[in-house]
Design a protein around this motif. Sequence first.
Motif, mmCIF file in Angstrom:
data_model
loop_
_atom_site.group_PDB
_atom_site.id
_atom_site.type_symbol
_atom_site.label_atom_id
_atom_site.label_comp_id
_atom_site.label_asym_id
_atom_site.label_seq_id
_atom_site.Cartn_x
_atom_site.Cartn_y
_atom_site.Cartn_z
ATOM 1 N N LYS A 223 43.525 22.139 25.361
ATOM 2 C CA LYS A 223 42.859 23.428 25.082
ATOM 3 C C LYS A 223 43.679 24.596 25.611
ATOM 4 N N ASN A 224 44.515 24.344 26.630
ATOM 5 C CA ASN A 224 45.345 25.423 27.180
ATOM 6 C C ASN A 224 46.349 25.972 26.170
ATOM 7 N N LEU A 225 46.546 25.254 25.074
ATOM 8 C CA LEU A 225 47.497 25.722 24.059
ATOM 9 C C LEU A 225 46.878 26.747 23.123
ATOM 10 N N PHE A 234 49.332 29.146 14.835
ATOM 11 C CA PHE A 234 50.487 28.492 14.210
ATOM 12 C C PHE A 234 50.287 28.314 12.703
ATOM 13 N N HIS A 235 51.397 28.473 11.962
ATOM 14 C CA HIS A 235 51.363 28.292 10.506
ATOM 15 C C HIS A 235 51.659 26.852 10.113
ATOM 16 N N PRO A 266 41.996 20.748 18.983
ATOM 17 C CA PRO A 266 41.404 21.994 18.441
ATOM 18 C C PRO A 266 42.242 22.618 17.321
ATOM 19 N N ILE A 267 42.322 21.922 16.180
ATOM 20 C CA ILE A 267 43.183 22.388 15.082
ATOM 21 C C ILE A 267 42.800 23.789 14.608
ATOM 22 N N SER A 299 36.623 16.796 10.368
ATOM 23 C CA SER A 299 36.230 17.405 11.645
ATOM 24 C C SER A 299 37.223 18.491 12.062
ATOM 25 N N TRP A 300 38.462 18.397 11.626
ATOM 26 C CA TRP A 300 39.449 19.445 11.922
ATOM 27 C C TRP A 300 39.332 20.638 10.957
#
Length: 420
Positions: A223-225, A234-235, A266-267, A299-300
């Motif tokens: 999640k830190n990302l 991000f693309h 977390p996509i 789900s993503w």
Amino acid sequence: PANSEKLTQFLKYGVYHLESSNAVFIDPVRALNRSYSLFKVSPLRYYSRFFEHKPLGTTATGTCSNSRKRKRKEKRPPLALNERERAADHRHQEVRPFLLKAHESLLRTDELLSVLPNLRSGEAAPAGNDESELPQQSFIELGRLWQASMYEISLNFPHSREQTRDEGLLRSLCFNGLDMLLPIFDNLVANDMDDDVEAEFLGSRYIIPRDSCFYMSDLKHIKNLVPGEDSCGFHLIVIDPPWENGSAQQKSRYPTLPNRYFLSIPIKQLAHEEGALVALWVTNREKLRTFVEKELFPSWGVRHVATFHWLKVKADGSLICDLDLFHHRPYESLLLGYCDGKIVDSEKLPKGRDIHDNQVMISVPGDYSRKPPIEDLVLELVPGLKPPRCIELFAREMRAGWLSWGNEPLYFQESRYFMS
Ligand code: SAM
């Protein structure tokens, strides 16, 4: 004879578009080298397998050596297949013509075949007794220790770094001459210079490409990302999860995780507000494919739009094993899907109908489960402005312009994998 323009381009960038098929041949070493200016990826280290001489009785269409016994065991008659195996076989039969066409196209491309055996040359064999013969550092084990948060990596920036340093990116830093010491675990470590920099950790050297960063942590901390602002998402999101499967566990090169763990990635939060192309590596296990289609992608919030395939060959162009072996195929697949962003600008999204399904990339494989670089193949499908913001999840290497996350993103950055 003079090289054709195509071959010249291949020798420069590592990508060759094969005639009359949906396929490209890739030399990952040349493709990766585009990330480096002062160092080069060592072809000898990259191609550690599949450069052996062709054993007697092996045909160019790819029969495995000494595999007759295994083949008898693995190639069961269709009647003996259970429902899931029948579904897997059906999937294989659908993909087979594309793989055969791509492979035939490679076997017809004499100029390319003639350079394949040389892909591994270009450097002297490493002298014995050098640092690279020592066992490699296990980041996975170190990261689990209670002291993990205290380990630091030292980045050796040249003088000009003083002017270009972006302190906002770096959490805790202190100067030691021109070396910068940074926590190596659970911390974003960035090289925002225009050149490779060298780094040192516990006596080993690492090469960090220009304009790249890594975050080394366990999945628990992913999640830190998540970026603070949607415009910093991000693309392109490339994911090669440590799927549980017989062979990965057998070889135990890295720990694997149960499928349900990947549901928590977390996509949507990682995706750019303009949307993201998600590229997910999968194995040929039918159970896994069903899980991704029915649970993981939904789900993503990812819409599946195409499937590409990576066909693995030896240096003589033959397949690494028979195409029809049941439990061991010479190819893996890459599922491509879109995660829509908050800004729906249909002009910026590549149109679904324009996407050619079943494209094939062919290469000689490197180390166990090391995947070839895919951006040349997928770049035109990535939404948003160019250059795209790219992230690789469960990465073992770094790329210029990318963020690499995983529990060992420095693995292939160690100096043993490079030449100066
Ligand atoms: N794409 C990579 C390459 O080409 O070299 C290979 C990735 S490999 C299939 C999966 C990676 O996930 C391994 O590096 C493994 O150590 C890492 N991994 C396993 N469990 C993890 C966890 N709990 N958190 C973060 N990474 C993990």
